[in-house]
Design a protein around this motif. Sequence first.
Motif, PDB file in Angstrom:
ATOM      1  N   THR A  38      68.832  45.580 -50.062  1.00  7.40           N
ATOM      2  CA  THR A  38      68.252  44.461 -49.297  1.00  7.40           C
ATOM      3  C   THR A  38      67.096  44.882 -48.399  1.00  7.40           C
ATOM      4  OG1 THR A  38      69.846  44.770 -47.502  1.00  7.40           O
ATOM      5  CG2 THR A  38      70.479  43.290 -49.289  1.00  7.40           C
ATOM      6  N   GLY A  39      66.941  46.197 -48.213  1.00  6.67           N
ATOM      7  CA  GLY A  39      65.898  46.675 -47.307  1.00  6.67           C
ATOM      8  C   GLY A  39      66.253  46.490 -45.840  1.00  6.67           C
ATOM      9  N   ALA A  40      67.550  46.260 -45.539  1.00  3.01           N
ATOM     10  CA  ALA A  40      67.991  46.016 -44.156  1.00  3.01           C
ATOM     11  C   ALA A  40      68.186  47.339 -43.423  1.00  3.01           C
ATOM     12  CB  ALA A  40      69.288  45.211 -44.141  1.00  3.01           C
ATOM     13  N   PHE A  41      67.789  47.367 -42.198  1.00  4.03           N
ATOM     14  CA  PHE A  41      67.981  48.531 -41.327  1.00  4.03           C
ATOM     15  C   PHE A  41      68.848  48.106 -40.142  1.00  4.03           C
ATOM     16  CE2 PHE A  41      66.542  50.863 -37.532  1.00  4.03           C
ATOM     17  CZ  PHE A  41      66.907  52.149 -37.907  1.00  4.03           C
ATOM     18  N   MET A  42      70.001  48.786 -39.979  1.00  2.00           N
ATOM     19  CA  MET A  42      70.960  48.439 -38.933  1.00  2.00           C
ATOM     20  C   MET A  42      71.376  46.962 -39.053  1.00  2.00           C
ATOM     21  SD  MET A  42      71.255  51.320 -37.237  1.00  2.00           S
ATOM     22  CE  MET A  42      71.897  50.986 -35.604  1.00  2.00           C
ATOM     23  N   GLY A  43      71.568  46.497 -40.248  1.00  2.00           N
ATOM     24  CA  GLY A  43      72.063  45.147 -40.471  1.00  2.00           C
ATOM     25  C   GLY A  43      71.006  44.064 -40.504  1.00  2.00           C
ATOM     26  N   ARG A  44      69.741  44.407 -40.259  1.00  2.00           N
ATOM     27  CA  ARG A  44      68.680  43.399 -40.252  1.00  2.00           C
ATOM     28  C   ARG A  44      67.464  43.914 -41.007  1.00  2.00           C
ATOM     29  NH1 ARG A  44      69.099  39.134 -36.761  1.00  2.00           N
ATOM     30  NH2 ARG A  44      70.797  39.230 -35.221  1.00  2.00           N
ATOM     31  N   THR A  45      66.771  42.970 -41.603  1.00  2.00           N
ATOM     32  CA  THR A  45      65.522  43.332 -42.267  1.00  2.00           C
ATOM     33  C   THR A  45      64.415  43.460 -41.222  1.00  2.00           C
ATOM     34  OG1 THR A  45      64.940  41.018 -42.606  1.00  2.00           O
ATOM     35  CG2 THR A  45      66.225  42.091 -44.348  1.00  2.00           C
ATOM     36  N   SER A  47      61.652  41.813 -40.939  1.00  4.09           N
ATOM     37  CA  SER A  47      61.211  40.518 -40.417  1.00  4.09           C
ATOM     38  C   SER A  47      62.228  39.955 -39.427  1.00  4.09           C
ATOM     39  CB  SER A  47      60.994  39.539 -41.574  1.00  4.09           C
ATOM     40  OG  SER A  47      62.222  39.322 -42.276  1.00  4.09           O
ATOM     41  N   SER A  48      63.533  40.175 -39.709  1.00  5.38           N
ATOM     42  CA  SER A  48      64.566  39.693 -38.787  1.00  5.38           C
ATOM     43  C   SER A  48      64.479  40.411 -37.444  1.00  5.38           C
ATOM     44  CB  SER A  48      65.952  39.892 -39.408  1.00  5.38           C
ATOM     45  OG  SER A  48      66.970  39.490 -38.501  1.00  5.38           O
ATOM     46  N   TRP A  49      64.283  41.738 -37.493  1.00  2.71           N
ATOM     47  CA  TRP A  49      64.120  42.491 -36.237  1.00  2.71           C
ATOM     48  C   TRP A  49      62.873  42.031 -35.475  1.00  2.71           C
ATOM     49  CZ3 TRP A  49      67.708  44.726 -33.769  1.00  2.71           C
ATOM     50  CH2 TRP A  49      68.735  45.417 -34.396  1.00  2.71           C
ATOM     51  N   GLY A  50      61.818  41.771 -36.188  1.00  2.00           N
ATOM     52  CA  GLY A  50      60.599  41.307 -35.530  1.00  2.00           C
ATOM     53  C   GLY A  50      60.779  39.972 -34.836  1.00  2.00           C
ATOM     54  N   LYS A  51      61.487  39.033 -35.507  1.00  2.00           N
ATOM     55  CA  LYS A  51      61.706  37.718 -34.917  1.00  2.00           C
ATOM     56  C   LYS A  51      62.576  37.796 -33.658  1.00  2.00           C
ATOM     57  CE  LYS A  51      61.260  35.295 -39.342  1.00  2.00           C
ATOM     58  NZ  LYS A  51      61.996  34.547 -40.402  1.00  2.00           N
TER      59      LYS A  51
END
Length: 322
Positions: A38-45, A47-51
């Motif tokens: 999924t490309g997730a880092f620490m449970g978030r992608t 873009s999710s971390w950025g938001k």
Amino acid sequence: MVVQNPKMPAAEIGNPYGKPPKMSTGQTVRTFIYNPETGAFMGRTASSWGKIGLFYLIFYGVLAALVAICFWGFYQTVDPRTPTWQLERSLIGTNPGLGFRPLPPAENVESTLIWYKGTDPGNFRHWIKSLEQFLQQYKTPGTRPGLGANIANCDYDQPPKRGQVCNVDVMKFAPCNQENQFNYHKASPCVFLKLNKIYGWRPEFYNETNKLPEKMPESLKRYIRSIPEKQRNTIWVSCEGENPADQENIGPIDIIPPHQGFPGYYYPYENAEGYLSPLVAVHFRRPRTGILINVECKAWARNIIHSRNDKLGSVHFELMID
């Protein structure tokens, strides 16, 4: 038509509701840190971390701005040198208390007993060191840049000018000075007194010789009547044994400097830069040794009320020299 193999787990054929395959602890940690599928880092992608980062940045930025605006508005209404509530409207009130130094050790913070052996320098070292620390600011007034010109040598004929404060010259307190160990080594110790600071308070002096209070010591009354009228604008100080037995054992007392109190030109206190409270040294010349002596000192002015229970206008301490 796809026929499901009954031996194949549901998760392996793309069933989103199926039980995920079992993984070891190491695989679980690695997948949590970075999931390559999924490309997730620490449970978030990314873009999710950025938001979420942008959200909290805006949230805390707005919160900090609101706090800064509140503080700015508050400080626009407050003078850092002038209290909003003064005298009768303040919690401190209009009746100053009288304090003494040196104080007992920190472990005996509730005590008011000055007790030492006059023949043991190590025993009375605490009292000398305490006074040295207390008087340090009086020995080096105006050391900060710009304060030297603010401090004046005042007298009854030479009150401070606007914006100036009066110097307190502790070098004139002999024998109650550091060079003489404040006379503790001679079993005739010195105790320093000072009034609590109350912003804007002006003393009403006992400067009329025919209107001195009845309870004022006779020796102080005689002194007031013997000095020039201009020197009577003083907050007088008296010290004596609290009880008849204490008065017999306390011996002769000297108030230093010899003006017997706090000169009126130090007042009112207005939080001026470099201001130091005036001091009085009480020299017990020959107190009886081996006996506990209760001492009471009072400050005298028309608008100073004496109350032992509320510790107003007077101070109590005990003196014992072995």
